[in-house]
Design an enzyme around this catalytic site. Sequence first.
Site, short mmCIF file in Angstrom:
data_model
loop_
_atom_site.label_atom_id
_atom_site.label_comp_id
_atom_site.label_asym_id
_atom_site.label_seq_id
_atom_site.Cartn_x
_atom_site.Cartn_y
_atom_site.Cartn_z
N GLU A 186 0.87 -1.17 0.00
CA GLU A 186 0.00 0.00 0.00
C GLU A 186 0.90 1.22 0.00
O GLU A 186 1.44 1.62 1.04
CB GLU A 186 -0.92 -0.02 1.23
CG GLU A 186 -1.89 -1.18 1.26
CD GLU A 186 -2.92 -1.14 0.14
OE1 GLU A 186 -3.10 -0.05 -0.46
OE2 GLU A 186 -3.53 -2.17 -0.14
N CYS A 224 -1.42 9.10 2.16
CA CYS A 224 -1.25 8.57 0.81
C CYS A 224 -2.47 8.82 -0.06
O CYS A 224 -2.36 8.92 -1.28
CB CYS A 224 -0.94 7.07 0.87
SG CYS A 224 -2.24 6.08 1.65
#
Length: 456
Positions: A186, A224
């Site tokens: 991720e 993110c």
Amino acid sequence: MEEKSAESIDQAFHDKEENIFEALFQDLGKHPVESYRDEVGIIEKSATNALNCLEKWMAPTKSRLPLLFFPAKGEVISEPLGVVLVFGSWNFPISLALDPVIGAIAAGNTVMLKASELAPRCASFLAETIPLYMDSNAVKVIVGGVDVGEQLLQQKWDKIFFTGSQRVGRAVMSAAAQHLTPVTLELGGKCPTIVDTLSSPSDIKTMVKRVMGGKWGPCSGQACIGVDYILVEEKFAPTMIDLLKKTIKTFYGDCPIDSENICRIVNTNHFERLHKLLEDPLVAASIIHGGSLDKEKLIIEPTILLNPPLDADIMTEEIFGPLLPIITLNHIQESIEFINSRPKPLTIYAFTKDETFMRQIVSETSSGSVLFNDTIVQFACDVLPFGGVGQSGFGRYHGKYSFDTFSHEKTIMQRSFIIDLEPRYPPWNDFKLKFIRLAYKYDYFNLLLLLIGLKK
């Protein structure tokens, strides 16, 4: 063990909520409301969802087999992978550590959690608290720096789950390859936000608040999935910018550096990295709001830049901070070409009421996800998978998808001795070749009709 583990996490968060708030404030300056929204609430919801759905997730999936295999039955069962390694992340040091752990233990695995050393108070909290509530044979928490992480990667694991930067993600993947260990990465990327021209004042106001929530709301832009930059038509930009400035004042007051509602930059290195992005004279010249920094407090106020150079670091590197570039276009459809000229993002956000444009964005771009008319809320939706594509990562998790990520789907097929088709065995002849051709082309019933001449 799996249900007990999820219950234990839920109980720990109930008992230790104030301790979590304090640790998050010490590490990142997070307000308790933000801490509950992005950390405590996320984990409580994830644990409750796993408890409520685990029996359904674990149930074997029956498969309807083609008649060619009659008589037979088939199913798919989920079994744990074994011992998994989870790397937590410093920007959401509680939720991004424990959310994948919940999926891993729900699937029946044992877990080694490496807490991020860049959020030391939260790492210590996890290391001290988890053993009080969970079986240490099922979940272990380890703290330490880069050297500890490197040592862990030298070991053989049945799965590695990593949340972090692309640079470290490459190192994780390289180490995992030595043991052929499957990985979920991720990572990040520059998440663009497309803003189409809106006519309704209420829609514009809502759009601006949601853009701000997606840029400065999550950990002062250190996320993110946070908004990285905006693409907007030149004619609509002044309206949007004016309302952005006003809303920044509403959210953070006249002096955002002194606001208790904005997180600080995690450490001096990251602060200097962001400062360096603004030191380019051409980038500095594009600042139209904000730009103040306080190195002692590690605070950078919400900063808006209009049309910075596209080859500057601020437009080629993931910003991961409270700096918001706005790029103006002649026509909003140009945003698709702009996005496609860059690496695939983790998420594309788009504000538009044009259904045709929505379909165009979905079909003509590639990203981990697309969210229309809002930002970041897709992360909290357990029924949708979360993950990247290309350089923004691969693999997916959340809810049932977390359970699947940490499970092996094993195929089980059982046949009877009643019927055995001789054409599958040597010696070969033309009839057997014809039979096999037809068997792959037709189902069993139609094949029988063909063989007895009742079907052409």
